[in-house]
Design an enzyme around this catalytic site. Structure first.
Site, PDB file in Angstrom:
ATOM      1  N   ASP A   1       0.869  -1.027   0.075  1.00  0.00           N
ATOM      2  CA  ASP A   1      -0.032   0.156   0.128  1.00  0.00           C
ATOM      3  C   ASP A   1       0.683   1.204  -0.020  1.00  0.00           C
ATOM      4  O   ASP A   1       2.062   1.281   0.254  1.00  0.00           O
ATOM      5  CB  ASP A   1      -1.056   0.073   1.253  1.00  0.00           C
ATOM      6  CG  ASP A   1      -2.294   0.498   0.781  1.00  0.00           C
ATOM      7  OD1 ASP A   1      -2.490   1.121   0.058  1.00  0.00           O
ATOM      8  OD2 ASP A   1      -3.332   0.095   1.656  1.00  0.00           O
TER       9      ASP A   1
ATOM     10  N   ASP B   1     -10.064   3.038  -4.394  1.00  0.00           N
ATOM     11  CA  ASP B   1     -10.558   1.673  -4.021  1.00  0.00           C
ATOM     12  C   ASP B   1     -11.974   1.706  -4.808  1.00  0.00           C
ATOM     13  O   ASP B   1     -12.812   2.292  -4.926  1.00  0.00           O
ATOM     14  CB  ASP B   1     -10.895   1.700  -2.581  1.00  0.00           C
ATOM     15  CG  ASP B   1      -9.419   1.484  -1.854  1.00  0.00           C
ATOM     16  OD1 ASP B   1      -8.627   1.625  -2.387  1.00  0.00           O
ATOM     17  OD2 ASP B   1      -9.505   1.404  -0.693  1.00  0.00           O
TER      18      ASP B   1
HETATM   19  C1  GLA Z   1      -6.040   0.841   0.477  1.00  0.00           C
HETATM   20  C2  GLA Z   1      -6.006  -0.284  -0.494  1.00  0.00           C
HETATM   21  C3  GLA Z   1      -7.109  -0.925   0.004  1.00  0.00           C
HETATM   22  C4  GLA Z   1      -6.944  -1.608   1.266  1.00  0.00           C
HETATM   23  C5  GLA Z   1      -6.781  -0.520   2.448  1.00  0.00           C
HETATM   24  C6  GLA Z   1      -6.441  -1.154   3.602  1.00  0.00           C
HETATM   25  O1  GLA Z   1      -7.039   1.622   0.787  1.00  0.00           O
HETATM   26  O2  GLA Z   1      -6.390   0.496  -1.549  1.00  0.00           O
HETATM   27  O3  GLA Z   1      -7.358  -2.039  -0.977  1.00  0.00           O
HETATM   28  O4  GLA Z   1      -5.627  -2.490   1.205  1.00  0.00           O
HETATM   29  O5  GLA Z   1      -5.792   0.199   2.067  1.00  0.00           O
HETATM   30  O6  GLA Z   1      -6.329   0.004   4.574  1.00  0.00           O
END
Ligand code: GLA
Length: 515
Positions: free
Chosen positions: A163, A218
Site C-alpha cells: 500500500d 478503491d
Molecule cells: C487501501 C487499499 C485497500 C486496502 C486498504 C487497507 O485503501 O487500496 O485495498 O488494502 O488500503 O487499509
C-alpha cells in the site's frame, strides 16, 4: 561426521523463477519484472478487504475462506493467492523485527503460510511502502525495507500487496524500486502488487519493479459494493490497456462480484470486464456465503480462459454507442478473438458487431462462441447480431474454426512429501508430484527448464491422463539450513504446440544436522 535429514516441508504450485538458491541481487534497472517469470498471467486469488475491512480478519476467517476455495471450485478454477489484507497482523518489536499478532493469528503468520501451502494454495500478505499502513495500526516498510522483505520471505509469502499510505515526502517509483531490490536480496520470489491507487502513474514505470499496480482509487468501501464507482474505475483502467501484458498488469482493484447489492447481470458484467481487461481476478466477496450464481460466475472457465490467455493482451473499447460498448483488441493464443458487448443501459440492446471493427476481414466466415451460454453459432459472414439485456454482457470468442479450446487451466494438487535419510553418505531421494488437468482429456507435453542445481533433477513421464514429475534430490553437498527450490515446467498447448504459461513448483525444505 555430520549426516543430514531432509524434510520437504511443502510443495505448492507457485509462480516463481529466480535462480535457485540465488542471493544475488539484480539491480532493478536491468530487469523487467516480467522477465522473472512471475505472474505471466493475471494473478487470481482472494483478499478480505472489500467484504470485511480490517476488523474481522483473523486466522479463523482466512482458514474458512481457504476451505471455501477448496470446496466451491475456486481453487480448481485457478484462484490461488489468499491471505490477510490490512488487519493488525503484525507489529514491530524492539529489535526492529516484525512479529505476528498472536491474538489474531495464533499459528503465527509463518504457520498460516504453511497451512495455505499445505492446501495447495499460495500465500498473500499485505504491507505498506510508507511509515505505517493506512489505518496506522501496523508498521510500514519505510527504512525497514530489507529486514521486512526478509521476514515476508521467512513467512513464505508468495504475493505481497504494498500500500501507499503515510508515505508523505517519499518518491513513489524509488520507494517501490527499493522494495523490489529488497525482495531480490531476500532470495524468495514474491509477486509485488503495487497499491498507489494510480499515484505516480505506475503504468509508466512499475513493470520494472513489480507485477501489477493499482490504477485507481478503491473500488468500494468495505462491505459496500458501489456499482457507479466500479464503472468509473473501469473507464479509467481501460485507457491504460497498452501498458499491460505478461508479468505486468493494470489492476483496477479487487472484484466486488457476489457482494450484497449487485444483480446477477452486474456480477456477470463486472467479471467479464475484468476478464477482458486482463485484470487480476482477486475475489473480494465472502466466499463462505456464495449463491450458486456467484459461484458459477467466478468459476466460469471459458471466461477465465480469456483472462488467463497466455498472450496477455488486455482488450479495449473499439466502439461506444449511447449506453453500449463494444470491447475487442484481445487476440488469443489459438488465433481466436475475444469480444465483449456491454450494455450499461436500462433497456435491452440489439447490437451488430462487424468483423472489421474487431480487426478481422469483412469477408471472414467465423464461428462465435458465447462464453456465458456456452453455445456456438456460425459460420457468420461479415458480422454477428446479439441481443444484450440491460446492464448485462455478451462475452464472445470468435474463431475461424468450430473448435474452441478447452480452457488452458492446469491444476496441480498438493503432494506433501517427506524425505528422510539417516545415511552418512549422499543419497538419492525420490518424490512424486502428480499434475492433473481440469477439462482436458490428457495433459499436453511438459518441458523442464534447464538450470536446476545439480542436486535436484526432474524427470517427466506420462501416465495415462496425467503425467508424473519426479524429483530426485540428493543430499550430497547440502549444508544445514533452509532451502527454497523452484522447479519450472512449461506447458505446451497440445494441438497448436504453442507455449502456455509456466507452472512453478515451489519446494521448501530444511536440511538438518542429526545428532
Ligand atoms: C487501501 C487499499 C485497500 C486496502 C486498504 C487497507 O485503501 O487500496 O485495498 O488494502 O488500503 O487499509
Amino acid at each position: 561426521m555430520k549426516t543430514y535429514s531432509i524434510i520437504i516441508l511443502g510443495i505448492v504450485v507457485a509462480s516463481l523463477s529466480f535462480p535457485l538458491g540465488s542471493k544475488g541481487q539484480t539491480p532493478h534497472s536491468e530487469i523487467h519484472a516480467a522477465d522473472d517469470g512471475l505472474a505471466l498471467t493475471p494473478p487470481m486469488g482472494w483478499y478480505p478487504w472489500n467484504e470485511f475491512g480490517e476488523d474481522p480478519q483473523n486466522e479463523k476467517l482466512i482458514k474458512e475462506i481457504v476451505e471455501a476455495m477448496l470446496t466451491r471450485g475456486l481453487k480448481e478454477a485457478g484462484y490461488s493467492y489468499v491471505g490477510p489484507d490490512e488487519g493488525i497482523c503484525f507489529a514491530r518489536d524492539a529489535t526492529g523485527k516484525l512479529t505476528t499478532n498472536l491474538a489474531r493469528y495464533p499459528s503465527s503468520l509463518r504457520g498460516l503460510g504453511d497451512y495455505i501451502h499445505k492446501k495447495g494454495l499460495k500465500y498473500a500478505l499485505y504491507t505498506d511502502a510508507g511509515t505505517r499502513t493506512c489505518s496506522k495500526a501496523m508498521p510500514g516498510t519505510k527504512d525497514h525495507e530489507f529486514e521486512d522483505m526478509a521476514t515476508f520471505a521467512e513467512w513464505r509469502a508468495d504475493y505481497l500487496k504494498i500500500d501507499w499510505c503515510n508515505a508523505e515526502g517519499q518518491n513513489v517509483a524509488k520507494s517501490y524500486a527499493k522494495l523490489h531490490d529488497a525482495q531480490h536480496a531476500a532470495g524468495r520470489p514474491i509477486v509485488h502488487s503495487l497499491c498507489s491507487w494510480g499515484e505516480g502513474e505506475p503504468w509508466k514505470w512499475a513493470a520494472a519493479v513489480g507485477h501489477l499496480w493499482r490504477t485507481t482509487e478503491d473500488i468500494c468501501a468495505p462491505g459496500k459494493a458501489d456499482w457507479a464507482r466500479a464503472m468509473k474505475i473501469t473507464t479509467a483502467n481501460e485507457k491504460l490497456y497498452e501498458a499491460a501484458g505478461p508479468g505486468h498488469w493494470n489492476d483496477p482493484d479487487m472484484m466486488i462480484v457476489g457482494m450484497d447489492g449487485l444483480s446477477e447481470a452486474q456480477n456477470r458484467s463486472l467479471f467479464s470486464l475484468w476478464c477482458m481487461m486482463a485484470a487480476p481476478l482477486i475475489a473480494g466477496n465472502d466466499l463462505r456465503k456464495m449463491t450458486p450464481s456467484t459461484i458459477q460466475i467466478l468459476t466460469n472457465l471459458e471466461a477465465i480462459g480469456i483472462n488467463q490467455d497466455p498472450l496477455g493482451n488486455p482488450g479495449h473499447i473499439v466502439r461506444r454507442e449511447d449506453k453500449v460498448e463494444i470491447w475487442a483488441g484481445k487476440p488469443l493464443f489459438d488465433g481466436s478473438q475475444a469480444v465483449l458487448v456491454f450494455n450499461q443501459g436500462t433497456v435491452p440492446a440489439d447490437v451488430k458487431v462487424r468483423w472489421t471493427e474487431i480487426g478481422l476481414k469483412e469477408s471472414a466466415s467465423l464461428y462465435v462462441r458465447n462464453l456465458w451460454t456456452h453455445r456456438t453459432t456460425g459460420p457468420h459472414n461479415n458480422d454477428i447480431s446479439v441481443r444484450v439485456a440491460p446492464r448485462d454482457v455478451a462475452l464472445l470468442r470468435v474463431s475461424k474454426t468450430n473448435d474452441f479450446p478447452v480452457p488452458p487451466i492446469i491444476v496441480a494438487d498438493r503432494y506433501l512429501l517427506s524425505f528422510r535419510t539417516t545415511s552418512k553418505e549422499a543419497q538419492k531421494l525420490t518424490g512424486t508430484i502428480t499434475v492433473k488437468t481440469n477439462g482436458s482429456d490428457e495433459l499436453p507435453l511438459w518441458k523442464v527448464r534447464q538450470g536446476l542445481p545439480s542436486w535436484l533433477s526432474v524427470k517427466v513421464t506420462k501416465n495415462g491422463k496425467s503425467q508424473r514429475l519426479i524429483n530426485t534430490v540428493s543430499t550430497g553437498g547440502l549444508k544445514k539450513g533452509s532451502y527454497h527450490a523452484v522447479v519450472r515446467a512449461d506447458n505446451v498447448e497440445a494441438t497448436s504446440g504453442k507455449s502456455l504459461s509456466a507452472l512453478y513448483y515451489d519446494v521448501e525444505f530444511e536440511a538438518m544436522t542429526r545428532r
